[in-house]
Design a protein around this motif. Structure first.
Motif, mmCIF file in Angstrom:
data_model
loop_
_atom_site.group_PDB
_atom_site.id
_atom_site.type_symbol
_atom_site.label_atom_id
_atom_site.label_comp_id
_atom_site.label_asym_id
_atom_site.label_seq_id
_atom_site.Cartn_x
_atom_site.Cartn_y
_atom_site.Cartn_z
ATOM 1 N N ALA A 29 6.594 -0.520 4.907
ATOM 2 C CA ALA A 29 7.353 -0.168 3.708
ATOM 3 C C ALA A 29 6.854 1.138 3.107
ATOM 4 O O ALA A 29 7.650 2.005 2.728
ATOM 5 C CB ALA A 29 7.250 -1.294 2.679
ATOM 6 N N SER A 30 5.548 1.302 3.056
ATOM 7 C CA SER A 30 4.955 2.539 2.507
ATOM 8 C C SER A 30 5.337 3.741 3.355
ATOM 9 O O SER A 30 5.674 4.813 2.830
ATOM 10 C CB SER A 30 3.435 2.414 2.428
ATOM 11 O OG SER A 30 3.075 1.360 1.575
ATOM 12 N N TRP A 74 11.735 -9.735 -2.542
ATOM 13 C CA TRP A 74 11.387 -8.460 -3.170
ATOM 14 C C TRP A 74 10.721 -7.501 -2.203
ATOM 15 O O TRP A 74 10.815 -6.287 -2.369
ATOM 16 C CB TRP A 74 10.509 -8.699 -4.394
ATOM 17 C CG TRP A 74 11.301 -9.331 -5.486
ATOM 18 C CD1 TRP A 74 11.309 -10.650 -5.839
ATOM 19 C CD2 TRP A 74 12.256 -8.686 -6.319
ATOM 20 N NE1 TRP A 74 12.205 -10.861 -6.849
ATOM 21 C CE2 TRP A 74 12.811 -9.667 -7.166
ATOM 22 C CE3 TRP A 74 12.713 -7.378 -6.434
ATOM 23 C CZ2 TRP A 74 13.781 -9.371 -8.105
ATOM 24 C CZ3 TRP A 74 13.672 -7.088 -7.380
ATOM 25 C CH2 TRP A 74 14.199 -8.079 -8.207
ATOM 26 N N THR A 75 10.069 -8.025 -1.189
ATOM 27 C CA THR A 75 9.422 -7.147 -0.203
ATOM 28 C C THR A 75 10.448 -6.385 0.626
ATOM 29 O O THR A 75 10.114 -5.345 1.194
ATOM 30 C CB THR A 75 8.495 -7.950 0.736
ATOM 31 O OG1 THR A 75 9.246 -8.994 1.362
ATOM 32 C CG2 THR A 75 7.324 -8.530 -0.020
ATOM 33 N N THR A 92 1.572 -9.440 5.904
ATOM 34 C CA THR A 92 1.685 -8.712 4.638
ATOM 35 C C THR A 92 1.147 -7.299 4.788
ATOM 36 O O THR A 92 1.752 -6.337 4.296
ATOM 37 C CB THR A 92 0.934 -9.453 3.513
ATOM 38 O OG1 THR A 92 1.508 -10.753 3.370
ATOM 39 C CG2 THR A 92 1.027 -8.703 2.197
ATOM 40 N N VAL A 93 0.042 -7.142 5.476
ATOM 41 C CA VAL A 93 -0.549 -5.812 5.695
ATOM 42 C C VAL A 93 0.408 -4.939 6.496
ATOM 43 O O VAL A 93 0.691 -3.791 6.125
ATOM 44 C CB VAL A 93 -1.915 -5.930 6.409
ATOM 45 C CG1 VAL A 93 -2.434 -4.563 6.825
ATOM 46 C CG2 VAL A 93 -2.918 -6.642 5.521
ATOM 47 N N ILE A 94 0.931 -5.484 7.590
ATOM 48 C CA ILE A 94 1.841 -4.706 8.441
ATOM 49 C C ILE A 94 3.123 -4.373 7.685
ATOM 50 O O ILE A 94 3.622 -3.244 7.751
ATOM 51 C CB ILE A 94 2.130 -5.471 9.748
ATOM 52 C CG1 ILE A 94 0.855 -5.540 10.589
ATOM 53 C CG2 ILE A 94 3.264 -4.812 10.531
ATOM 54 C CD1 ILE A 94 0.921 -6.485 11.756
ATOM 55 N N GLY A 95 3.650 -5.320 6.946
ATOM 56 C CA GLY A 95 4.848 -5.069 6.145
ATOM 57 C C GLY A 95 4.626 -4.012 5.080
ATOM 58 O O GLY A 95 5.484 -3.165 4.838
#
Length: 100
Positions: free
Chosen positions: A14-15, A62-63, A7-10
């Motif tokens: 994305a950011s 959604w990610t 989740t952190v890497i994704g």
């Protein structure tokens, strides 16, 4: 609750993807020019983000949908500004940033 590195890497990825378009879009607005930008490259970029957004929608993730949809909007803006005649590019930029 367990810490999830994916989740952190994704989120970082994305950011960074979303943020990467901001300087180019702002440069176009500020300089009132798209000189040196490739229409073909941004056409492929738009296709890429549209495909990833669609893929995310089909999978219900959604990610994938949110960051790719935001990137698609930025890429479409840049693509549109490149495709416009120079006079129209300046007019749009002036409307978005009338301080110049």
């Amino acid at each position: 609750m367990e810490f999830d590195w994916t989740t952190v890497i994704g989120t970082i990825g994305a950011s960074a993807s979303v943020a990467s378009f901001t300087p180019q879009a702002w440069k176009i607005i500020r300089e009132r020019s798209t000189k040196g930008l490739s229409l073909a490259m941004f056409a492929l970029t738009c296709l890429s983000f549209a495909s990833w957004t669609t893929f995310g929608a089909l999978k219900g993730e959604w990610t994938l949908i949110i960051p790719n949809a935001i990137c698609l909007v930025f890429a479409l803006f840049i693509f549109g500004m490149i495709a416009l005649p120079a006079r129209k590019t300046r007019e749009v930029a002036e409307t978005l940033d009338p301080t110049e």
